[in-house]
Scaffold this motif. Structure first.
Motif, PDB file in Angstrom:
ATOM      1  N   GLU A 156       0.813  -1.219   0.000  1.00  0.00           N
ATOM      2  CA  GLU A 156       0.000   0.000   0.000  1.00  0.00           C
ATOM      3  C   GLU A 156       0.850   1.274   0.000  1.00  0.00           C
ATOM      4  O   GLU A 156       0.324   2.370  -0.225  1.00  0.00           O
ATOM      5  CB  GLU A 156      -0.916   0.012   1.216  1.00  0.00           C
ATOM      6  CG  GLU A 156      -1.994  -1.076   1.190  1.00  0.00           C
ATOM      7  CD  GLU A 156      -2.862  -1.051   2.426  1.00  0.00           C
ATOM      8  OE1 GLU A 156      -2.528  -0.286   3.377  1.00  0.00           O
ATOM      9  OE2 GLU A 156      -3.873  -1.767   2.459  1.00  0.00           O
ATOM     10  N   THR A 157       2.147   1.135   0.265  1.00  0.00           N
ATOM     11  CA  THR A 157       3.016   2.317   0.349  1.00  0.00           C
ATOM     12  C   THR A 157       3.857   2.524  -0.906  1.00  0.00           C
ATOM     13  O   THR A 157       4.684   3.439  -0.948  1.00  0.00           O
ATOM     14  CB  THR A 157       3.966   2.202   1.564  1.00  0.00           C
ATOM     15  OG1 THR A 157       4.937   1.159   1.327  1.00  0.00           O
ATOM     16  CG2 THR A 157       3.204   1.913   2.852  1.00  0.00           C
ATOM     17  N   LEU A 158       3.668   1.712  -1.940  1.00  0.00           N
ATOM     18  CA  LEU A 158       4.520   1.784  -3.121  1.00  0.00           C
ATOM     19  C   LEU A 158       4.222   3.014  -3.980  1.00  0.00           C
ATOM     20  O   LEU A 158       3.078   3.257  -4.358  1.00  0.00           O
ATOM     21  CB  LEU A 158       4.358   0.523  -3.972  1.00  0.00           C
ATOM     22  CG  LEU A 158       4.883  -0.777  -3.356  1.00  0.00           C
ATOM     23  CD1 LEU A 158       4.482  -1.964  -4.214  1.00  0.00           C
ATOM     24  CD2 LEU A 158       6.388  -0.726  -3.180  1.00  0.00           C
ATOM     25  N   VAL A 159       5.268   3.764  -4.269  1.00  0.00           N
ATOM     26  CA  VAL A 159       5.199   4.910  -5.175  1.00  0.00           C
ATOM     27  C   VAL A 159       6.533   4.974  -5.926  1.00  0.00           C
ATOM     28  O   VAL A 159       7.453   4.212  -5.653  1.00  0.00           O
ATOM     29  CB  VAL A 159       4.972   6.245  -4.429  1.00  0.00           C
ATOM     30  CG1 VAL A 159       3.639   6.236  -3.691  1.00  0.00           C
ATOM     31  CG2 VAL A 159       6.122   6.536  -3.462  1.00  0.00           C
ATOM     32  N   LEU A 160       6.636   5.908  -6.848  1.00  0.00           N
ATOM     33  CA  LEU A 160       7.931   6.188  -7.452  1.00  0.00           C
ATOM     34  C   LEU A 160       8.730   7.026  -6.459  1.00  0.00           C
ATOM     35  O   LEU A 160       8.325   8.139  -6.112  1.00  0.00           O
ATOM     36  CB  LEU A 160       7.760   6.965  -8.757  1.00  0.00           C
ATOM     37  CG  LEU A 160       9.076   7.281  -9.478  1.00  0.00           C
ATOM     38  CD1 LEU A 160       9.628   6.032 -10.161  1.00  0.00           C
ATOM     39  CD2 LEU A 160       8.895   8.399 -10.489  1.00  0.00           C
ATOM     40  N   ILE A 161       9.839   6.487  -5.967  1.00  0.00           N
ATOM     41  CA  ILE A 161      10.661   7.236  -5.013  1.00  0.00           C
ATOM     42  C   ILE A 161      11.912   7.781  -5.697  1.00  0.00           C
ATOM     43  O   ILE A 161      12.324   7.302  -6.758  1.00  0.00           O
ATOM     44  CB  ILE A 161      11.045   6.388  -3.782  1.00  0.00           C
ATOM     45  CG1 ILE A 161      12.061   5.287  -4.141  1.00  0.00           C
ATOM     46  CG2 ILE A 161       9.805   5.800  -3.117  1.00  0.00           C
ATOM     47  CD1 ILE A 161      12.680   4.607  -2.937  1.00  0.00           C
ATOM     48  N   HIS A 162      12.503   8.786  -5.064  1.00  0.00           N
ATOM     49  CA  HIS A 162      13.733   9.382  -5.590  1.00  0.00           C
ATOM     50  C   HIS A 162      14.903   8.413  -5.445  1.00  0.00           C
ATOM     51  O   HIS A 162      15.741   8.295  -6.334  1.00  0.00           O
ATOM     52  CB  HIS A 162      14.025  10.687  -4.842  1.00  0.00           C
ATOM     53  CG  HIS A 162      15.270  11.379  -5.284  1.00  0.00           C
ATOM     54  ND1 HIS A 162      16.513  11.082  -4.771  1.00  0.00           N
ATOM     55  CD2 HIS A 162      15.468  12.370  -6.196  1.00  0.00           C
ATOM     56  CE1 HIS A 162      17.425  11.849  -5.347  1.00  0.00           C
ATOM     57  NE2 HIS A 162      16.827  12.643  -6.208  1.00  0.00           N
ATOM     58  N   GLY A 163      14.974   7.738  -4.307  1.00  0.00           N
ATOM     59  CA  GLY A 163      16.000   6.723  -4.093  1.00  0.00           C
ATOM     60  C   GLY A 163      17.264   7.216  -3.420  1.00  0.00           C
ATOM     61  O   GLY A 163      18.050   6.420  -2.907  1.00  0.00           O
ATOM     62  N   ASP A 164      17.483   8.547  -3.437  1.00  0.00           N
ATOM     63  CA  ASP A 164      18.659   9.105  -2.762  1.00  0.00           C
ATOM     64  C   ASP A 164      18.308  10.503  -2.251  1.00  0.00           C
ATOM     65  O   ASP A 164      19.052  11.465  -2.437  1.00  0.00           O
ATOM     66  CB  ASP A 164      19.849   9.166  -3.722  1.00  0.00           C
ATOM     67  CG  ASP A 164      21.180   9.339  -2.994  1.00  0.00           C
ATOM     68  OD1 ASP A 164      21.207   9.195  -1.753  1.00  0.00           O
ATOM     69  OD2 ASP A 164      22.185   9.641  -3.662  1.00  0.00           O
ATOM     70  N   PHE A 165      17.164  10.581  -1.595  1.00  0.00           N
ATOM     71  CA  PHE A 165      16.656  11.851  -1.094  1.00  0.00           C
ATOM     72  C   PHE A 165      17.466  12.297   0.112  1.00  0.00           C
ATOM     73  O   PHE A 165      17.666  11.545   1.054  1.00  0.00           O
ATOM     74  CB  PHE A 165      15.183  11.683  -0.705  1.00  0.00           C
ATOM     75  CG  PHE A 165      14.527  12.919  -0.160  1.00  0.00           C
ATOM     76  CD1 PHE A 165      14.219  13.977  -0.989  1.00  0.00           C
ATOM     77  CD2 PHE A 165      14.214  13.006   1.184  1.00  0.00           C
ATOM     78  CE1 PHE A 165      13.602  15.120  -0.490  1.00  0.00           C
ATOM     79  CE2 PHE A 165      13.590  14.141   1.698  1.00  0.00           C
ATOM     80  CZ  PHE A 165      13.289  15.196   0.854  1.00  0.00           C
TER      81      PHE A 165
END
Length: 271
Positions: A156-165
């Motif tokens: 339920e928490t999956l989104v496109l993330i930055h990955g190195d925020f």
């Protein structure tokens, strides 16, 4: 490589020193009649990921696929440090990453990490040659005991993330903040973007974390996650850092990964 780039851009590029596996150059290009920034990737996958983001943003001056490189206009960004970061910057950062997550406009093939169990397995396996491996396996086995519940919440928490925020990739431009470096974008839990930022930049300060999350949740569609899923994601972050620092000599970053791992271990010892 520099000679070819100089000829192509009609420039005399200067190398920018940076702790990274990539190479960075900057200089004035007569071809474009402006200052340019060149990024050359060691990893073709990371090049492809960042290229997809920048292509959608429309910020590329030139794509050099044969070199796993691209050319951007040089931006006179002002870095933000822990010493110069004000509460208003924390709020702006929360809104910035909330918008990135909420837009969710980019589909990246084969990069959707929909299984928490598989993500754990991949990250645990990658550090089998580190001395912390036995402790890592012990923690992983504890997480797997509740994996079905965690899997359902994780999905339920999956989104496109930055990955190195984090502050090194958040720059000030006039009165706004800008995200840079998209080579690690992927589909994963939104909270995975926060862990290094909380540890490294907010120094796990409870009041600052609460301020960030208050404004993140107010500007996103996401729900608060459980403590055990949060711990799972801290564990995954620690393993990513320990794997990265096998290849790149960054002792301070390695200590950060070990600190995360110790916090996960403490959680299970006390619960």
């Amino acid at each position: 490589m520099k000679r070819q780039l100089d000829e192509l851009l009609d420039a005399d590029l200067q190398k920018i020193n940076h702790i990274s596996e990539n190479k960075h150059y900057a200089g004035f290009s007569k071809k474009f009649n402006k200052e340019v920034f060149v990024k050359i990737f060691k990893d073709s996958l990371k090049y492809n990921l960042e290229y997809e983001v920048l292509k959608e943003q429309g910020t590329l001056l030139l794509n050099l696929q044969e070199y796993n490189a691209f050319v951007l206009e040089y931006e006179d960004y002002i870095p933000i440090t822990r010493e110069t970061m004000a509460d208003d910057d924390i709020i702006k950062a929360a809104k910035l990453i909330a918008k990135f997550h909420k837009d969710n406009w980019l589909m990246i093939k084969n990069e959707k990490e929909v299984s928490l169990e598989k993500v754990l397995e991949k990250n645990v396996t990658r550090i089998a040659d580190r001395r912390e491996y036995e402790k890592v396996c012990e923690i992983n086995s504890k997480l797997l005991k509740n994996i079905k519940v965690l899997e359902a919440e994780y999905e339920e928490t999956l989104v496109l993330i930055h990955g190195d925020f984090g502050l090194r990739n958040i720059m000030r431009k006039d009165d706004r903040l800008v995200l840079i470096d998209f080579e690690r974008v992927k589909y994963a839990s939104y909270y995975l973007d926060f862990i290094k930022y909380f540890y490294q930049d907010l120094n796990n300060d409870k009041s600052k974390i609460e301020l960030f999350l208050e404004h993140y949740y107010a500007h996103s569609f996401e729900k608060l996650i459980s403590k055990e899923l949060e711990i799972s994601l801290v564990f995954i972050s620690s393993l990513g850092i320990l794997n990265y620092t096998k290849r790149v000599n960054d002792k301070e970053f390695e200590r950060l990964g070990l600190r995360m791992l110790a916090d996960v271990d403490d959680y299970f010892r006390n619960n």
